[in-house]
Design a protein around this motif. Structure first.
Motif, PDB file in Angstrom:
ATOM      1  N   UNK A  79      60.144  17.972  -2.655  1.00 51.06           N
ATOM      2  CA  UNK A  79      59.203  18.179  -3.744  1.00 51.06           C
ATOM      3  C   UNK A  79      59.244  19.675  -4.046  1.00 51.06           C
ATOM      4  N   UNK A  80      59.696  20.021  -5.242  1.00 49.23           N
ATOM      5  CA  UNK A  80      59.731  21.425  -5.639  1.00 49.23           C
ATOM      6  C   UNK A  80      58.380  21.852  -6.175  1.00 49.23           C
ATOM      7  N   UNK A  81      57.994  23.090  -5.836  1.00 50.29           N
ATOM      8  CA  UNK A  81      56.814  23.723  -6.409  1.00 50.29           C
ATOM      9  C   UNK A  81      57.271  24.989  -7.119  1.00 50.29           C
ATOM     10  N   UNK A  98      65.945  15.587  -6.103  1.00 55.98           N
ATOM     11  CA  UNK A  98      64.563  15.940  -5.757  1.00 55.98           C
ATOM     12  C   UNK A  98      63.625  14.793  -6.123  1.00 55.98           C
ATOM     13  N   UNK A  99      62.622  14.594  -5.299  1.00 53.15           N
ATOM     14  CA  UNK A  99      61.650  13.530  -5.554  1.00 53.15           C
ATOM     15  C   UNK A  99      60.682  13.885  -6.665  1.00 53.15           C
ATOM     16  N   UNK A 100      60.340  15.181  -6.758  1.00 55.21           N
ATOM     17  CA  UNK A 100      59.406  15.608  -7.798  1.00 55.21           C
ATOM     18  C   UNK A 100      59.523  17.109  -7.994  1.00 55.21           C
ATOM     19  N   UNK A 101      58.943  17.599  -9.083  1.00 57.63           N
ATOM     20  CA  UNK A 101      58.943  19.016  -9.435  1.00 57.63           C
ATOM     21  C   UNK A 101      57.571  19.309 -10.018  1.00 57.63           C
ATOM     22  N   UNK A 102      56.755  20.061  -9.272  1.00 55.35           N
ATOM     23  CA  UNK A 102      55.375  20.317  -9.663  1.00 55.35           C
ATOM     24  C   UNK A 102      55.148  21.801  -9.875  1.00 55.35           C
ATOM     25  N   UNK A 103      54.206  22.128 -10.743  1.00 55.67           N
ATOM     26  CA  UNK A 103      53.779  23.510 -10.880  1.00 55.67           C
ATOM     27  C   UNK A 103      52.791  23.821  -9.763  1.00 55.67           C
TER      28      UNK A 103
END
Length: 112
Positions: A79-81, A98-103
């Protein structure tokens, strides 16, 4: 049976601590790394869990670490931040698995 481990890789100590505190309050086991290289040197990637990974770090970015992990056939979900709304990076990260990309400003519940 080994309990899953949430690995937080971020050069920002405050961001690491904040994510770590919230996730540990949810009953998850956490390990913090201040750099991508330290993660590569110390982590047991065979242990189940996931990686919460900062995009921008000195020496090795989160995107560069993702490439290295793919080369090692590491199957831990990432999970990217990011502190920035980087659409191109999000697309590339997701295409690489990647499973997700969040701010980073996302609500903690979204990270959970």
């Amino acid at each position: 049976m080994t309990t899953p481990l949430v690995r937080i890789v971020d050069d920002d100590a405050d961001a690491r601590s904040s994510s770590s505190f919230f996730l540990s309050m949810m009953g998850l086991e956490i390990k913090e790394y201040e750099s991508a290289q330290r993660f590569l040197d110390e982590d047991d990637m065979n242990r189940p869990g996931c990686i919460i990974l900062d995009v921008r770090m000195p020496d090795m970015t989160g995107m560069e670490l993702q490439v290295k992990l793919n080369q090692k056939n590491c199957r831990l979900p990432i999970i990217f931040l990011s502190g920035h709304g980087e659409l191109d990076l999000a697309v590339h990260a997701r295409k690489r698995g990647a499973s997700d990309f969040l701010q980073k400003s996302a609500k903690p519940e979204r990270l959970l």
